[in-house]
Design a protein around this motif. Structure first.
Motif, PDB file in Angstrom:
ATOM      1  N   ALA A  25     -47.945  35.506  13.992  1.00 59.12           N
ATOM      2  CA  ALA A  25     -46.733  36.006  13.354  1.00 59.12           C
ATOM      3  C   ALA A  25     -46.969  37.388  12.768  1.00 59.12           C
ATOM      4  O   ALA A  25     -46.104  38.274  12.837  1.00 59.12           O
ATOM      5  CB  ALA A  25     -46.299  35.026  12.261  1.00 59.12           C
ATOM      6  N   PHE A  26     -48.139  37.582  12.182  1.00 62.10           N
ATOM      7  CA  PHE A  26     -48.636  38.861  11.681  1.00 62.10           C
ATOM      8  C   PHE A  26     -50.140  38.708  11.589  1.00 62.10           C
ATOM      9  O   PHE A  26     -50.672  37.572  11.649  1.00 62.10           O
ATOM     10  CB  PHE A  26     -47.999  39.229  10.330  1.00 62.10           C
ATOM     11  N   PRO A  27     -50.904  39.767  11.487  1.00 63.72           N
ATOM     12  CA  PRO A  27     -52.366  39.637  11.635  1.00 63.72           C
ATOM     13  C   PRO A  27     -53.013  38.667  10.664  1.00 63.72           C
ATOM     14  O   PRO A  27     -54.008  38.012  11.014  1.00 63.72           O
ATOM     15  CB  PRO A  27     -52.861  41.072  11.405  1.00 63.72           C
ATOM     16  N   GLU A  28     -52.500  38.521   9.427  1.00 67.47           N
ATOM     17  CA  GLU A  28     -53.138  37.666   8.434  1.00 67.47           C
ATOM     18  C   GLU A  28     -52.645  36.225   8.480  1.00 67.47           C
ATOM     19  O   GLU A  28     -53.044  35.406   7.648  1.00 67.47           O
ATOM     20  CB  GLU A  28     -52.904  38.225   7.026  1.00 67.47           C
ATOM     21  N   ALA A  29     -51.781  35.897   9.409  1.00 62.83           N
ATOM     22  CA  ALA A  29     -51.225  34.543   9.482  1.00 62.83           C
ATOM     23  C   ALA A  29     -52.301  33.542   9.860  1.00 62.83           C
ATOM     24  O   ALA A  29     -53.144  33.805  10.722  1.00 62.83           O
ATOM     25  CB  ALA A  29     -50.087  34.494  10.496  1.00 62.83           C
ATOM     26  N   GLU A  30     -52.258  32.368   9.216  1.00 62.73           N
ATOM     27  CA  GLU A  30     -53.209  31.311   9.495  1.00 62.73           C
ATOM     28  C   GLU A  30     -52.476  29.977   9.603  1.00 62.73           C
ATOM     29  O   GLU A  30     -51.322  29.839   9.222  1.00 62.73           O
ATOM     30  CB  GLU A  30     -54.257  31.229   8.380  1.00 62.73           C
ATOM     31  N   GLY A  31     -53.202  28.984  10.107  1.00 61.62           N
ATOM     32  CA  GLY A  31     -52.709  27.622  10.040  1.00 61.62           C
ATOM     33  C   GLY A  31     -51.720  27.263  11.123  1.00 61.62           C
ATOM     34  O   GLY A  31     -51.532  27.957  12.121  1.00 61.62           O
ATOM     35  N   PHE A  32     -51.055  26.138  10.921  1.00 55.51           N
ATOM     36  CA  PHE A  32     -50.205  25.541  11.954  1.00 55.51           C
ATOM     37  C   PHE A  32     -48.912  26.306  12.186  1.00 55.51           C
ATOM     38  O   PHE A  32     -48.251  26.100  13.192  1.00 55.51           O
ATOM     39  CB  PHE A  32     -49.889  24.086  11.592  1.00 55.51           C
ATOM     40  N   GLY A  33     -48.530  27.177  11.270  1.00 48.13           N
ATOM     41  CA  GLY A  33     -47.341  27.996  11.486  1.00 48.13           C
ATOM     42  C   GLY A  33     -47.649  29.413  11.925  1.00 48.13           C
ATOM     43  O   GLY A  33     -46.751  30.246  12.007  1.00 48.13           O
TER      44      GLY A  33
END
Length: 474
Positions: A25-33
């Motif tokens: 979604a954006f470079p710092e996005a993590e996890g299941f979303g």
């Protein structure tokens, strides 16, 4: 005991394989979303006023059909509820010039609509007190009850009289990260005492009982957040796979709980639970409401720090093997047994950052990392008061209502954007784009993101402490 391990491993391998070619979604996005695409490749819509509806409003931008990225030419308070009727949406609150965006209403998707694919960053949601339209039993600040594939990043939410964030009706593939959930309403005079954090549940546990219902629940990531003054449900997750990592909870009664019929796998790693003045602390409370044990759940607990002076101060690994912890707390009921707890990974969708530092307690290290960076920027008076009380270890459960939410915040003018595509002229010129061509916002940049995404992502990454920490100590 029933095990989901093999199934989850297969699912996660499939997710990993299919996502290699995807952008986050954006470079710092993590996890299941993390792989929500929001409004990518869609139109850019500007919010030009702070009305709760009508032309130029946030609601009008959200109502627009199709993929859209919403940016702001204004900042300040939007007084009213915001309803999201369909997905494929990015709300880039980081673009609001000067004072950010505060919604003094509810942010919600309707039940049974299954809204999908949303990215929301740097938004504050602080609804008014319950009323006939929004009674205390439904007065969540954010209600995404059966939405799916979405990520909340740097959200500030408060003043829910039920949950602060409701994901109850089977919401799935969700990340809540780097957010600040504070001051759920606690008002004994009005009976508003359901001051809680986040809940997720699946309305049916197997395909036979679901009757074709696609609301699966689970696939929830709660990462790098601060909860203050929430009685419990920080968070309450009843369906896995789910991960709760590197969160800090202050002045709660119960930290992680189920509070519904439960199944699946749960990683609870690197969190800090800090006692406060309003209640006696119980960091974990595994309380599935299943009628027929054995309960089909498994747990990986590691590096969870409890700061409860006089009762327990230290790191909890497996609570069943920790005699001092077991002597102080009741942490299970309803058929949960020690064989459901492990010291090796059930799944590891997000890298575990434990914020350890030589000579520093886990709680101190985690607090030092989270407090400068979490929540919507700039911090308003509610956020500042919450963080002050965390730092000073004081405060209480209460209905904290500052008289002026804009105190200390100054709206400014947006940068010049001649073609109205959401990207300032100076930024476009520096990237070799044409500030007079309103159609180049979807140009693919060297990062792989579109030009408008590159702009809003870069803007978010420089807010707050000027560094978005995603990998522990840099």
């Amino acid at each position: 005991m029933f095990s989901y391990k093999k199934t989850i491993v297969i699912i996660l391998l499939a997710l990993t394989t299919s996502s290699k070619a995807q952008l986050k979604a954006f470079p710092e996005a993590e996890g299941f979303g993390a792989f929500a695409t929001g409004g990518r490749n869609g139109t850019v819509i500007k919010v030009t006023n702070l009305n709760d509806s009508g032309p130029g409003s946030l609601q009008a931008a959200i109502n627009t059909a199709g993929s859209r990225i919403v940016v702001f030419d204004v900042s300040g308070i939007i007084d009213g509820d915001i309803h999201i009727p369909h997905g494929d949406l990015t709300i880039a609150g980081q673009t609001a010039p000067g004072a950010g965006i505060t919604i003094t209403g509810h942010m919600y998707t309707s039940y049974d609509e299954g809204i999908s694919n949303i990215i929301m960053r740097h938004i504050r949601v602080r609804p008014h007190d319950p009323d006939n339209e929004w009674p205390s039993s439904q007065h969540d600040a954010i209600q995404f009850s059966d939405a799916n594939h979405f990520i909340f990043d740097h959200i500030d939410a408060s003043h829910g009289a039920d949950e602060t964030i409701d994901l109850w009706n089977g919401a799935s593939h969700v990340t809540i990260q780097w957010s600040h959930l504070s001051f759920p309403i606690y008002d004994t005079n009005n009976g508003w005492t359901h001051n809680k954090g986040v809940i997720n549940h699946r309305p049916c546990l197997d395909d036979n009982s679901c009757n074709g219902n696609s609301r699966t629940g689970g696939y929830i990531s709660i990462l790098n957040n601060i909860f203050t003054h929430s009685r419990n449900r920080t968070p309450a997750l009843s369906v896995g796979p789910a991960e709760v990592k590197n969160n800090l909870t202050y002045n709660g009664r119960e930290g992680f709980v189920h509070h519904n019929v439960s199944a699946g796998q749960f990683n609870i790693l690197g969190n800090a639970y800090i006692d406060g003045p309003s209640a006696s602390l119980s960091p974990f409370w595994f309380d599935p409401e299943n009628n027929n044990p054995p309960v089909p759940t498994e747990y990986w607990l590691q590096d969870n720090y409890v700061q409860d002076p006089g009762s327990y101060v230290g790191v909890v690994e497996n609570p069943w093997n920790d005699a001092p912890f077991m002597n102080e707390y009741t942490f299970v009921c309803c058929g949960i047994v020690s064989s459901q707890f492990n010291q090796s990974g059930l799944f590891d969708y997000t890298v575990h950052n434990d914020y350890q530092a030589s000579g520093t307690s886990p709680s101190t290290a985690l607090e030092a990392k989270l407090t400068p960076t979490i929540g919507a920027y700039p911090h308003d008076v509610v956020a500042k008061q919450s963080l002050l009380e965390l730092t000073q270890r004081n405060g209480s459960w209460r209905n904290f209502r500052p008289s002026d939410l804009m105190s200390g915040l100054t709206p400014t003018n947006p940068p010049l954007d001649s073609d109205g595509d959401g990207m300032p002229n100076a930024w476009e010129n520096s990237r070799g784009l044409n500030p007079n061509n309103g159609n180049d916002h979807n140009t693919i940049m060297p990062s792989g993101y579109t030009a408008i995404e590159d702009f809003i992502n870069g803007l978010a990454s420089t807010m707050g402490n000027d560094v978005i920490f995603t990998n522990g100590f840099e």
